[in-house]
Write a protein that holds these residues in place. Structure first.
Motif, PDB file in Angstrom:
ATOM      1  N   PHE A   1       0.809  -1.212   0.000  1.00  0.00           N
ATOM      2  CA  PHE A   1       0.000   0.000   0.000  1.00  0.00           C
ATOM      3  C   PHE A   1       0.850   1.273   0.000  1.00  0.00           C
ATOM      4  O   PHE A   1       0.596   2.208  -0.748  1.00  0.00           O
ATOM      5  CB  PHE A   1      -0.918  -0.018   1.226  1.00  0.00           C
ATOM      6  N   ARG A   2       1.882   1.308   0.847  1.00  0.00           N
ATOM      7  CA  ARG A   2       2.745   2.488   0.937  1.00  0.00           C
ATOM      8  C   ARG A   2       3.976   2.331   0.047  1.00  0.00           C
ATOM      9  O   ARG A   2       4.643   1.297   0.089  1.00  0.00           O
ATOM     10  CB  ARG A   2       3.220   2.687   2.371  1.00  0.00           C
ATOM     11  N   ARG A   3       4.285   3.336  -0.708  1.00  0.00           N
ATOM     12  CA  ARG A   3       5.510   3.348  -1.504  1.00  0.00           C
ATOM     13  C   ARG A   3       6.613   3.997  -0.667  1.00  0.00           C
ATOM     14  O   ARG A   3       6.471   5.128  -0.206  1.00  0.00           O
ATOM     15  CB  ARG A   3       5.305   4.121  -2.806  1.00  0.00           C
ATOM     16  N   ILE A   4       7.707   3.277  -0.480  1.00  0.00           N
ATOM     17  CA  ILE A   4       8.797   3.777   0.355  1.00  0.00           C
ATOM     18  C   ILE A   4      10.077   3.908  -0.455  1.00  0.00           C
ATOM     19  O   ILE A   4      10.161   3.456  -1.606  1.00  0.00           O
ATOM     20  CB  ILE A   4       9.045   2.848   1.558  1.00  0.00           C
ATOM     21  N   ARG A   5      11.066   4.494   0.157  1.00  0.00           N
ATOM     22  CA  ARG A   5      12.424   4.506  -0.387  1.00  0.00           C
ATOM     23  C   ARG A   5      13.358   4.035   0.723  1.00  0.00           C
ATOM     24  O   ARG A   5      13.235   4.458   1.881  1.00  0.00           O
ATOM     25  CB  ARG A   5      12.804   5.918  -0.841  1.00  0.00           C
TER      26      ARG A   5
ATOM     27  N   ARG B   1      -1.368   3.941  -4.920  1.00  0.00           N
ATOM     28  CA  ARG B   1      -2.506   4.309  -5.764  1.00  0.00           C
ATOM     29  C   ARG B   1      -2.645   5.814  -5.974  1.00  0.00           C
ATOM     30  O   ARG B   1      -3.506   6.270  -6.721  1.00  0.00           O
ATOM     31  CB  ARG B   1      -3.811   3.773  -5.156  1.00  0.00           C
ATOM     32  N   SER B   2      -1.812   6.599  -5.277  1.00  0.00           N
ATOM     33  CA  SER B   2      -1.942   8.056  -5.314  1.00  0.00           C
ATOM     34  C   SER B   2      -1.078   8.671  -6.408  1.00  0.00           C
ATOM     35  O   SER B   2      -0.028   8.143  -6.770  1.00  0.00           O
ATOM     36  CB  SER B   2      -1.543   8.657  -3.960  1.00  0.00           C
ATOM     37  N   GLN B   3      -1.501   9.802  -6.887  1.00  0.00           N
ATOM     38  CA  GLN B   3      -0.680  10.612  -7.774  1.00  0.00           C
ATOM     39  C   GLN B   3       0.367  11.357  -6.950  1.00  0.00           C
ATOM     40  O   GLN B   3       0.119  11.658  -5.783  1.00  0.00           O
ATOM     41  CB  GLN B   3      -1.552  11.601  -8.544  1.00  0.00           C
ATOM     42  N   PRO B   4       1.530  11.650  -7.533  1.00  0.00           N
ATOM     43  CA  PRO B   4       1.948  11.322  -8.910  1.00  0.00           C
ATOM     44  C   PRO B   4       2.414   9.873  -9.037  1.00  0.00           C
ATOM     45  O   PRO B   4       2.840   9.258  -8.067  1.00  0.00           O
ATOM     46  CB  PRO B   4       3.112  12.292  -9.130  1.00  0.00           C
ATOM     47  N   GLY B   5       2.299   9.368 -10.245  1.00  0.00           N
ATOM     48  CA  GLY B   5       2.762   8.015 -10.524  1.00  0.00           C
ATOM     49  C   GLY B   5       1.877   6.948  -9.939  1.00  0.00           C
ATOM     50  O   GLY B   5       2.363   5.908  -9.471  1.00  0.00           O
ATOM     51  N   ALA B   6       0.558   7.149  -9.955  1.00  0.00           N
ATOM     52  CA  ALA B   6      -0.367   6.184  -9.369  1.00  0.00           C
ATOM     53  C   ALA B   6      -0.201   4.805  -9.998  1.00  0.00           C
ATOM     54  O   ALA B   6      -0.143   4.671 -11.226  1.00  0.00           O
ATOM     55  CB  ALA B   6      -1.804   6.664  -9.538  1.00  0.00           C
ATOM     56  N   ASP B   7      -0.115   3.789  -9.156  1.00  0.00           N
ATOM     57  CA  ASP B   7       0.049   2.398  -9.597  1.00  0.00           C
ATOM     58  C   ASP B   7      -0.633   1.511  -8.562  1.00  0.00           C
ATOM     59  O   ASP B   7       0.022   0.896  -7.714  1.00  0.00           O
ATOM     60  CB  ASP B   7       1.540   2.068  -9.701  1.00  0.00           C
ATOM     61  N   PRO B   8      -1.958   1.427  -8.582  1.00  0.00           N
ATOM     62  CA  PRO B   8      -2.692   0.706  -7.543  1.00  0.00           C
ATOM     63  C   PRO B   8      -2.195  -0.721  -7.351  1.00  0.00           C
ATOM     64  O   PRO B   8      -1.842  -1.417  -8.310  1.00  0.00           O
ATOM     65  CB  PRO B   8      -4.135   0.741  -8.046  1.00  0.00           C
TER      66      PRO B   8
ATOM     67  N   PRO C   1      -7.267  -1.332 -11.655  1.00  0.00           N
ATOM     68  CA  PRO C   1      -6.730  -2.399 -12.522  1.00  0.00           C
ATOM     69  C   PRO C   1      -6.836  -3.750 -11.806  1.00  0.00           C
ATOM     70  O   PRO C   1      -6.335  -3.906 -10.688  1.00  0.00           O
ATOM     71  CB  PRO C   1      -5.278  -1.982 -12.730  1.00  0.00           C
ATOM     72  N   THR C   2      -7.512  -4.700 -12.439  1.00  0.00           N
ATOM     73  CA  THR C   2      -7.756  -5.996 -11.811  1.00  0.00           C
ATOM     74  C   THR C   2      -7.441  -7.112 -12.796  1.00  0.00           C
ATOM     75  O   THR C   2      -8.067  -7.200 -13.858  1.00  0.00           O
ATOM     76  CB  THR C   2      -9.227  -6.126 -11.369  1.00  0.00           C
ATOM     77  N   PRO C   3      -6.477  -7.984 -12.488  1.00  0.00           N
ATOM     78  CA  PRO C   3      -6.178  -9.100 -13.391  1.00  0.00           C
ATOM     79  C   PRO C   3      -7.389 -10.024 -13.514  1.00  0.00           C
ATOM     80  O   PRO C   3      -8.119 -10.258 -12.543  1.00  0.00           O
ATOM     81  CB  PRO C   3      -5.009  -9.816 -12.702  1.00  0.00           C
ATOM     82  N   ARG C   4      -7.586 -10.559 -14.680  1.00  0.00           N
ATOM     83  CA  ARG C   4      -8.659 -11.522 -14.931  1.00  0.00           C
ATOM     84  C   ARG C   4      -8.070 -12.727 -15.647  1.00  0.00           C
ATOM     85  O   ARG C   4      -7.108 -12.586 -16.375  1.00  0.00           O
ATOM     86  CB  ARG C   4      -9.761 -10.878 -15.786  1.00  0.00           C
ATOM     87  N   PRO C   5      -8.592 -13.925 -15.457  1.00  0.00           N
ATOM     88  CA  PRO C   5      -9.751 -14.248 -14.617  1.00  0.00           C
ATOM     89  C   PRO C   5      -9.402 -14.248 -13.133  1.00  0.00           C
ATOM     90  O   PRO C   5      -8.310 -14.646 -12.742  1.00  0.00           O
ATOM     91  CB  PRO C   5     -10.129 -15.649 -15.084  1.00  0.00           C
ATOM     92  N   ILE C   6     -10.351 -13.788 -12.349  1.00  0.00           N
ATOM     93  CA  ILE C   6     -10.186 -13.770 -10.896  1.00  0.00           C
ATOM     94  C   ILE C   6     -11.417 -14.402 -10.264  1.00  0.00           C
ATOM     95  O   ILE C   6     -12.545 -14.183 -10.714  1.00  0.00           O
ATOM     96  CB  ILE C   6      -9.937 -12.342 -10.379  1.00  0.00           C
ATOM     97  N   GLU C   7     -11.190 -15.173  -9.254  1.00  0.00           N
ATOM     98  CA  GLU C   7     -12.237 -15.980  -8.636  1.00  0.00           C
ATOM     99  C   GLU C   7     -12.364 -15.579  -7.160  1.00  0.00           C
ATOM    100  O   GLU C   7     -11.385 -15.611  -6.411  1.00  0.00           O
ATOM    101  CB  GLU C   7     -11.856 -17.459  -8.760  1.00  0.00           C
ATOM    102  N   ILE C   8     -13.564 -15.220  -6.743  1.00  0.00           N
ATOM    103  CA  ILE C   8     -13.826 -14.833  -5.359  1.00  0.00           C
ATOM    104  C   ILE C   8     -14.257 -16.059  -4.570  1.00  0.00           C
ATOM    105  O   ILE C   8     -15.199 -16.759  -4.959  1.00  0.00           O
ATOM    106  CB  ILE C   8     -14.885 -13.719  -5.302  1.00  0.00           C
ATOM    107  N   LEU C   9     -13.566 -16.311  -3.468  1.00  0.00           N
ATOM    108  CA  LEU C   9     -13.842 -17.490  -2.645  1.00  0.00           C
ATOM    109  C   LEU C   9     -14.724 -17.150  -1.447  1.00  0.00           C
ATOM    110  O   LEU C   9     -15.516 -17.978  -0.994  1.00  0.00           O
ATOM    111  CB  LEU C   9     -12.539 -18.110  -2.133  1.00  0.00           C
ATOM    112  N   ALA C  10     -14.515 -15.963  -0.885  1.00  0.00           N
ATOM    113  CA  ALA C  10     -15.308 -15.505   0.250  1.00  0.00           C
ATOM    114  C   ALA C  10     -15.676 -14.049   0.005  1.00  0.00           C
ATOM    115  O   ALA C  10     -14.863 -13.266  -0.490  1.00  0.00           O
ATOM    116  CB  ALA C  10     -14.528 -15.648   1.549  1.00  0.00           C
TER     117      ALA C  10
END
Length: 535
Positions: A331-335, A371-378, A433-442
């Motif tokens: 979630f957090r982008r660090i250096r 996921r935030s700008q600049p350079g958002a990449d969720p 952005p969500t890869p497919r196929p994706i299967e929900i189990l719960a």
């Protein structure tokens, strides 16, 4: 929901209470009232092995790397835990390397009020249920009270600048996760220092990655962490934190005991081929994950560098499976920057103040949320799921009982497992952005400070054949120890049913992922439309 960013202040206002919950000092109900729901160079004496069991030869057999079965066949030592923590600051310390290769040395920096102390190195695993094996113990060492820490005026980073107390040689230590227990003379106190003896290669093995950057972000030793300072306010947080200090939580073990140790024990009990690394190792070594059967992200793995993410993504795209056994991952982008003691010992994360970051001004990526700008990449492009909120405490609801990961559990559609969803959760959200196929189990209903939503456990398969599994709840690894008898998981009311479910699913997962690209034998069958009624 704003798909560009999650408001940092709303989320971080309550994070200072997060670890109180994890370590049993608070309850989920109590936490919710205060937290906001955000969707979104001195001479060193070299220690020499002493006494029985201190010169164990490396485990034999199994080809290169760790022979997990042979190692765990050795007698364990159930007395590894801290039984006498003692008064505050009685004894504490840190290692000057987060990880070392077998046979390498590291420095130990210890402060104590006792005249003498000893160091015991425990390798964490299964060991017939003992969970640890004593690999080495020091002779008695002279104790000293180290200087008081300072706080950097610009970043509010806590600095210790403690002289090295001693040097520890890991000759004969097998790869794995270690807790060094510091024992002050006269029973005045005990404290852990974590260190990883990392694997040199991962080919054909399941790589367990210690999320040390996240451990450090939540560390408030010295009064400051990545969420707040002594005032308790978000504005007083550290903008950089360093490994050059002890861990405050869990008797010095950081987040390891709650979010990682139960999975380590389970994986070693199964005897599958394992390799060990830390998040900083994965970031630094581009080829470390080459040929890995699987990569495992543990219960709380929030802080990632762009390099770590790129290397894990490359491993997935080469066919390595990915298991995400927590929530709020990547979630957090660090250096990572050096400290006075070595490379990659400073975690930089300015979050909403990224424009003030000197590194950002020099052209480095913003140390804000991925996921935030600049350079958002969720993060969903890698994980399949995306972080949706905090805090929640809700039942886990089975949606897809026929899935191969539920084999042997006996679950039926609609079965509920109390308190298993929390304290943070993820979901499938095709607005990202969500890869497919994706299967929900719960697919578990949650209400996060009045906002209804769902938690999802999901599995997708990549073009490379890799399988990617995400639990979508932060309590998964903790639940592996839930017995319902007042021991593991008791802090959240997790019971033996939750323990049995998570254990069996994780066993199915680890065995399948250890066998190679899981998507070739277990392709995902997309059910997002059936579950959500959308595309």
């Amino acid at each position: 929901m704003d798909h560009e960013r999650i408001p940092g202040n709303a989320e971080d206002a309550g994070r200072r209470r997060f670890l109180a919950l994890a370590t049993g000092a608070a309850t989920a109900a109590g936490l919710g009232a205060a937290a906001g729901c955000a969707n979104g160079g001195d001479s060193a004496a070299a220690l020499k092995p002493k006494g029985a069991g201190k010169e164990s030869p490396p485990a034999s057999g199994g080809g290169p790397g760790l022979d997990v079965r042979a190692e765990n066949a050795r007698p364990g030592n159930a007395d590894w835990r801290v039984a006498r923590p003692g008064p505050a600051r009685a004894i504490e310390g840190f290692a000057d390397k987060v990880s070392v290769l077998p046979g390498e040395s590291f420095g130990l920096h210890v402060s104590t009020t006792a005249p003498r102390f000893t160091v015991s190195a425990y390798r964490m695993g299964w060991y017939g249920g003992a969970r640890a094996r004593l690999v080495w113990r020091s002779e008695a060492l002279a104790g000293v009270r180290q200087p008081e820490h300072t706080v950097d005026a610009d970043t509010r980073m806590v600095r210790t600048r403690w002289p090295r107390t001693t040097s520890v040689d890991t000759k004969g230590w097998p790869e794995g996760c270690y807790l060094l227990r510091l024992d002050a003379q006269g029973g005045e106190g005990q404290r852990f220092v974590p260190v990883t003896v990392r694997s040199a290669a991962a080919t054909g093995r399941t790589v367990i990655v210690n999320a040390v950057a996240t451990w450090q972000a939540y560390n408030r030793w010295g009064g400051y962490g990545s969420y707040d300072g002594p005032s308790g306010g978000y504005a007083s947080r550290s903008l950089s934190v360093t490994f050059d200090r002890p861990y405050e939580y869990d008797d010095g073990a950081g987040l390891f005991l709650v979010y990682e140790a139960p999975l380590v024990a389970l994986a070693e009990r199964l005897g599958i081929p394992l390799a060990y690394a830390t998040s900083t190792d994965v970031a630094r070594e581009r080829r470390l994950l080459e040929g890995a059967a699987a990569v495992v992200s543990l219960g709380h793995d929030e802080y990632w560098s762009p390099e770590q993410r790129a290397h894990v993504t490359a491993a997935r795209d080469a066919g390595s499976n990915l298991a995400v056994l927590g929530a709020n991952c990547c979630f957090r982008r660090i250096r990572l920057e050096p400290s006075e003691l070595g490379p990659d010992r400073t975690v930089v994360c300015y979050k909403t103040s990224y424009a003030q970051d000197p590194g950002f001004k020099r052209g480095h990526p913003a140390t804000a949320d991925f996921r935030s700008q600049p350079g958002a990449d969720p993060e969903s492009s890698l994980l399949g799921v995306i972080y949706d909120g905090y805090p929640v405490d809700a039942p886990y609801v089975v949606t897809n009982p026929g899935h191969w990961l539920f084999e042997g559990t006996g679950v039926q559609a609609g079965d509920r497992f109390a308190h298993l969803v929390g304290v943070e959760y993820d979901k499938v959200d095709t607005g990202f952005p969500t890869p497919r196929p994706i299967e929900i189990l719960a697919h578990s209903p949650v209400v996060c400070e009045g906002r209804p939503s769902h938690q999802d456990t999901a599995y997708y398969t990549a073009a490379s054949g890799a399988g990617v599994f995400a639990t979508g709840t932060m309590r998964w690894v903790e639940a592996l120890d839930a017995t319902g008898d007042g021991r593991g998981g008791a802090n959240h009311g997790l019971d033996a049913r939750a323990g049995a479910l998570t254990t069996r699913v994780t066993e199915n997962l680890l065995r399948a992922f250890a066998a190679g690209p899981a998507g070739r034998t277990h392709p995902a069958r997309d059910n997002v439309q059936a579950v959500y009624g959308g595309s």
